[in-house]
Design an enzyme around this catalytic site. Sequence first.
Site, PDB file in Angstrom:
ATOM      1  N   HIS A  94       9.374 -44.765  -5.959  1.00  7.67           N
ATOM      2  CA  HIS A  94       9.173 -43.947  -7.169  1.00  7.67           C
ATOM      3  C   HIS A  94       8.604 -44.727  -8.338  1.00  7.67           C
ATOM      4  O   HIS A  94       8.313 -44.156  -9.385  1.00  7.67           O
ATOM      5  CB  HIS A  94      10.479 -43.266  -7.578  1.00  7.67           C
ATOM      6  CG  HIS A  94      10.945 -42.243  -6.588  1.00  7.67           C
ATOM      7  ND1 HIS A  94      12.185 -41.684  -6.614  1.00  7.67           N
ATOM      8  CD2 HIS A  94      10.300 -41.682  -5.518  1.00  7.67           C
ATOM      9  CE1 HIS A  94      12.305 -40.805  -5.612  1.00  7.67           C
ATOM     10  NE2 HIS A  94      11.177 -40.806  -4.929  1.00  7.67           N
TER      11      HIS A  94
ATOM     12  N   SER B 171       9.151 -40.496  -1.053  1.00 12.74           N
ATOM     13  CA  SER B 171       9.868 -41.221  -0.001  1.00 12.74           C
ATOM     14  C   SER B 171      10.328 -40.196   1.028  1.00 12.74           C
ATOM     15  O   SER B 171      11.502 -39.969   1.241  1.00 12.74           O
ATOM     16  CB  SER B 171      11.046 -42.010  -0.588  1.00 12.74           C
ATOM     17  OG  SER B 171      12.076 -41.179  -1.028  1.00 12.74           O
TER      18      SER B 171
ATOM     19  N   GLU C 156      23.703 -42.293  -1.017  1.00 16.13           N
ATOM     20  CA  GLU C 156      22.759 -41.533  -0.198  1.00 16.13           C
ATOM     21  C   GLU C 156      21.864 -42.477   0.596  1.00 16.13           C
ATOM     22  O   GLU C 156      21.437 -43.523   0.089  1.00 16.13           O
ATOM     23  CB  GLU C 156      21.910 -40.660  -1.147  1.00 16.13           C
ATOM     24  CG  GLU C 156      20.839 -39.822  -0.469  1.00 16.13           C
ATOM     25  CD  GLU C 156      20.048 -39.016  -1.510  1.00 16.13           C
ATOM     26  OE1 GLU C 156      20.633 -38.618  -2.547  1.00 16.13           O
ATOM     27  OE2 GLU C 156      18.844 -38.811  -1.290  1.00 16.13           O
TER      28      GLU C 156
ATOM     29  N   HIS D  88      16.234 -31.872  -6.056  1.00 11.19           N
ATOM     30  CA  HIS D  88      14.812 -31.862  -6.412  1.00 11.19           C
ATOM     31  C   HIS D  88      14.039 -32.832  -5.527  1.00 11.19           C
ATOM     32  O   HIS D  88      14.624 -33.502  -4.661  1.00 11.19           O
ATOM     33  CB  HIS D  88      14.650 -32.262  -7.891  1.00 11.19           C
ATOM     34  CG  HIS D  88      15.050 -33.683  -8.199  1.00 11.19           C
ATOM     35  ND1 HIS D  88      14.766 -34.312  -9.385  1.00 11.19           N
ATOM     36  CD2 HIS D  88      15.727 -34.629  -7.471  1.00 11.19           C
ATOM     37  CE1 HIS D  88      15.223 -35.543  -9.386  1.00 11.19           C
ATOM     38  NE2 HIS D  88      15.811 -35.764  -8.231  1.00 11.19           N
ATOM     39  N   ARG D  89      12.725 -32.936  -5.753  1.00 15.07           N
ATOM     40  CA  ARG D  89      11.890 -33.982  -5.164  1.00 15.07           C
ATOM     41  C   ARG D  89      11.337 -34.846  -6.300  1.00 15.07           C
ATOM     42  O   ARG D  89      11.388 -34.483  -7.466  1.00 15.07           O
ATOM     43  CB  ARG D  89      10.702 -33.386  -4.377  1.00 15.07           C
ATOM     44  CG  ARG D  89      11.073 -32.448  -3.255  1.00 15.07           C
ATOM     45  CD  ARG D  89      12.033 -33.034  -2.247  1.00 15.07           C
ATOM     46  NE  ARG D  89      11.617 -34.276  -1.618  1.00 15.07           N
ATOM     47  CZ  ARG D  89      11.249 -34.401  -0.348  1.00 15.07           C
ATOM     48  NH1 ARG D  89      11.217 -33.339   0.435  1.00 15.07           N
ATOM     49  NH2 ARG D  89      10.939 -35.594   0.156  1.00 15.07           N
ATOM     50  N   SER D  90      10.754 -35.977  -5.924  1.00 14.02           N
ATOM     51  CA  SER D  90      10.180 -36.829  -6.975  1.00 14.02           C
ATOM     52  C   SER D  90       8.971 -36.156  -7.639  1.00 14.02           C
ATOM     53  O   SER D  90       8.735 -36.329  -8.837  1.00 14.02           O
ATOM     54  CB  SER D  90       9.814 -38.193  -6.414  1.00 14.02           C
ATOM     55  OG  SER D  90       9.039 -38.082  -5.243  1.00 14.02           O
TER      56      SER D  90
ATOM     57  N   ASP E 128      21.073 -43.644  -4.557  1.00 15.43           N
ATOM     58  CA  ASP E 128      20.249 -43.278  -3.401  1.00 15.43           C
ATOM     59  C   ASP E 128      19.524 -44.552  -2.987  1.00 15.43           C
ATOM     60  O   ASP E 128      18.600 -45.000  -3.669  1.00 15.43           O
ATOM     61  CB  ASP E 128      19.253 -42.167  -3.730  1.00 15.43           C
ATOM     62  CG  ASP E 128      18.417 -41.772  -2.506  1.00 15.43           C
ATOM     63  OD1 ASP E 128      18.627 -42.363  -1.428  1.00 15.43           O
ATOM     64  OD2 ASP E 128      17.538 -40.889  -2.637  1.00 15.43           O
TER      65      ASP E 128
ATOM     66  N   LYS F 253      21.277 -32.788  -7.519  1.00 14.82           N
ATOM     67  CA  LYS F 253      20.558 -33.988  -7.952  1.00 14.82           C
ATOM     68  C   LYS F 253      19.213 -33.535  -8.486  1.00 14.82           C
ATOM     69  O   LYS F 253      18.351 -33.113  -7.724  1.00 14.82           O
ATOM     70  CB  LYS F 253      20.398 -34.944  -6.759  1.00 14.82           C
ATOM     71  CG  LYS F 253      19.991 -36.344  -7.170  1.00 14.82           C
ATOM     72  CD  LYS F 253      19.977 -37.305  -5.989  1.00 14.82           C
ATOM     73  CE  LYS F 253      18.695 -37.208  -5.213  1.00 14.82           C
ATOM     74  NZ  LYS F 253      18.397 -38.446  -4.426  1.00 14.82           N
TER      75      LYS F 253
ATOM     76  N   ASP G  37      19.999 -37.838   3.569  1.00 17.55           N
ATOM     77  CA  ASP G  37      18.792 -37.152   3.088  1.00 17.55           C
ATOM     78  C   ASP G  37      17.711 -37.279   4.167  1.00 17.55           C
ATOM     79  O   ASP G  37      17.518 -36.370   4.977  1.00 17.55           O
ATOM     80  CB  ASP G  37      18.363 -37.774   1.745  1.00 17.55           C
ATOM     81  CG  ASP G  37      16.979 -37.331   1.288  1.00 17.55           C
ATOM     82  OD1 ASP G  37      16.441 -36.362   1.831  1.00 17.55           O
ATOM     83  OD2 ASP G  37      16.420 -37.970   0.363  1.00 17.55           O
TER      84      ASP G  37
ATOM     85  N   GLU H 150      10.822 -39.767 -11.349  1.00 15.80           N
ATOM     86  CA  GLU H 150      11.864 -38.801 -11.676  1.00 15.80           C
ATOM     87  C   GLU H 150      12.399 -38.967 -13.092  1.00 15.80           C
ATOM     88  O   GLU H 150      13.413 -38.375 -13.459  1.00 15.80           O
ATOM     89  CB  GLU H 150      13.013 -38.906 -10.660  1.00 15.80           C
ATOM     90  CG  GLU H 150      12.578 -38.508  -9.251  1.00 15.80           C
ATOM     91  CD  GLU H 150      13.702 -38.529  -8.230  1.00 15.80           C
ATOM     92  OE1 GLU H 150      14.829 -38.941  -8.585  1.00 15.80           O
ATOM     93  OE2 GLU H 150      13.444 -38.141  -7.079  1.00 15.80           O
TER      94      GLU H 150
ATOM     95  N   LYS I 267      17.106 -30.073   0.510  1.00 12.14           N
ATOM     96  CA  LYS I 267      15.820 -29.904  -0.167  1.00 12.14           C
ATOM     97  C   LYS I 267      15.076 -28.808   0.585  1.00 12.14           C
ATOM     98  O   LYS I 267      14.622 -29.040   1.723  1.00 12.14           O
ATOM     99  CB  LYS I 267      15.014 -31.202  -0.070  1.00 12.14           C
ATOM    100  CG  LYS I 267      15.594 -32.392  -0.840  1.00 12.14           C
ATOM    101  CD  LYS I 267      14.903 -33.687  -0.414  1.00 12.14           C
ATOM    102  CE  LYS I 267      15.161 -34.835  -1.370  1.00 12.14           C
ATOM    103  NZ  LYS I 267      14.671 -36.132  -0.814  1.00 12.14           N
TER     104      LYS I 267
ATOM    105  N   GLN J 137      16.410 -47.188  -4.573  1.00 10.93           N
ATOM    106  CA  GLN J 137      15.540 -46.174  -5.188  1.00 10.93           C
ATOM    107  C   GLN J 137      16.139 -45.536  -6.441  1.00 10.93           C
ATOM    108  O   GLN J 137      15.419 -45.292  -7.404  1.00 10.93           O
ATOM    109  CB  GLN J 137      15.213 -45.098  -4.150  1.00 10.93           C
ATOM    110  CG  GLN J 137      14.279 -44.005  -4.630  1.00 10.93           C
ATOM    111  CD  GLN J 137      13.959 -43.017  -3.530  1.00 10.93           C
ATOM    112  OE1 GLN J 137      13.168 -43.293  -2.641  1.00 10.93           O
ATOM    113  NE2 GLN J 137      14.588 -41.853  -3.559  1.00 10.93           N
ATOM    114  N   GLU J 138      17.458 -45.225  -6.403  1.00  9.18           N
ATOM    115  CA  GLU J 138      18.041 -44.489  -7.536  1.00  9.18           C
ATOM    116  C   GLU J 138      19.445 -44.970  -7.856  1.00  9.18           C
ATOM    117  O   GLU J 138      20.290 -45.055  -6.962  1.00  9.18           O
ATOM    118  CB  GLU J 138      18.121 -42.987  -7.200  1.00  9.18           C
ATOM    119  CG  GLU J 138      16.763 -42.365  -6.911  1.00  9.18           C
ATOM    120  CD  GLU J 138      16.856 -40.971  -6.281  1.00  9.18           C
ATOM    121  OE1 GLU J 138      17.863 -40.261  -6.492  1.00  9.18           O
ATOM    122  OE2 GLU J 138      15.912 -40.607  -5.556  1.00  9.18           O
TER     123      GLU J 138
HETATM  124  P1  PGA Z   1      11.433 -37.979  -2.690  1.00  8.98           P
HETATM  125  O1  PGA Z   1      12.711 -38.780  -3.166  1.00  8.98           O
HETATM  126  O2  PGA Z   1      11.413 -36.652  -3.335  1.00  8.98           O
HETATM  127  O3  PGA Z   1      10.315 -38.894  -3.152  1.00  8.98           O
HETATM  128  O4  PGA Z   1      11.508 -37.901  -1.189  1.00  8.98           O
HETATM  129  C1  PGA Z   1      13.925 -38.181  -3.469  1.00  8.98           C
HETATM  130  C2  PGA Z   1      15.027 -38.699  -2.581  1.00  8.98           C
HETATM  131  O5  PGA Z   1      14.813 -39.603  -1.750  1.00  8.98           O
HETATM  132  O6  PGA Z   1      16.141 -38.195  -2.693  1.00  8.98           O
HETATM  133 ZN    ZN Z   2      17.020 -39.532  -1.040  1.00 11.79          ZN
END
Ligand code: PGA
Ligand code: ZN
Length: 399
Positions: free
Chosen positions: A144, A40, A273, A353-355, A230, A376, A300, A194, A325, A152-153
């Site tokens: 994800h 994402s 987020e 981190h990233r996914s 998130d 995170k 983000d 993740e 990131k 998403q999270e």
């Molecule tokens: P991504 O997602 O690593 O797929 O961009 C993580 C996030 O959105 O924080």
């Molecule tokens: Zn994010």
Amino acid sequence: LITDIRLREVLDSRGNPTVEADVLTESGGFGRGAAPSGASTGEYEAIERPANEAIAAAREHAVPRLVGEAYAGNQREVDSILRAADGTDDFSEIGANSAVAISMAAAKAGADVLGAPLFQHLGGAFRGENFPTPLGNVVGGGEHAADATDIQEFLSAPVGAPSVAEAVFANAAVHAEVADLLGERGVPSGKGDEGAWAPSIDDSEAFEIVAEAVSTVEDDVGFEIGFGLDVAAAEMYDADAGVYEYGDTTRDTDEQIDYIAELVRKYDLVYVEDPLDENDYDAFAELTERVGDQTLVCGDDLFVTNTERLSEGIDRGAANSILIKPNQIGTLTDAFDAIELATEHGYDSVISHRSGETEDTTIAHLAVATDAPFIKTGAVGGERTAKLNELIRIADDAT
Ligand code: PGA
Ligand code: ZN
């Protein structure tokens, strides 16, 4: 002095090829870094190129300008050579994936030459006392996982944990408790990218389950565990229609702000987020005005670890924290500059981190080196536990 840089393709956690870099120095120093990868991704991120192309371009443009020329321990010099070698604003020539892998490998080689842990090389002698609270992804969907939640999270946030190890284990316990609750409800579930559970349930059921899991584990461990999100709202936003899409339900921007503010109130969220679209500083500012005293509103996709975008946010009162990131911007120097700017203006930094991930542990050291209040990096799964276990080791060594 850097004497060699080796670049290769290795697997990431999604099974895709990613860039790994080895940096070797004259005095026998060695460092290895590997690039993560988003799903994402924000519209304004630095450019990730296909790994083979990024490697070929870095070998042509960057490696000859670093080998025999730069010291691994001089991070700003290494990173500015990477920028100059690339020649674009967004690393679209050598790829942000090659850039970040070399930047992280150089940092580790620099630490190796000094015989110091990476966090100390990056942060200085006075670092290693404060530890970030890990935000653990326990239920997720969005980009994800297919056919799971819209948000998403759903994150476990053990803000009251007396140690980083207890926080890490609390997040894993919440993750396990969620599995039990899904089982009781007869809901089957796989995992998303993740490692979070990715059941085919709607967001309101996910809120119920995660709230219950958090409160059960909180009772067990005896310290406060908060709840965070998130939303990754840019992925739901239909710019033409001006609405956020949750399955068949849509919300316009005012309704989205009301919805998030209500979630913050109802679930006592400590962290939210990307609750709004990545282009909508005004809506971020309005939400921050409404709930910023109670919760971290984190950008983000809004900020993409970019100091220019963060400055704009600071000027306009958008958000009160920034996700960091390194691969969104391309080098550790750029990530550091974003953290420093954030700190100067009272914004908290959340290292992330990233996914798509690897076993690389640089972000754990970056979080300790910069006194970041949060990190995170998931709750379970090898590429996630690589960072979480590194935090536990750093804390153990420091005490
Ligand atoms: P991504 O997602 O690593 O797929 O961009 C993580 C996030 O959105 O924080
Ligand atoms: Zn994010």
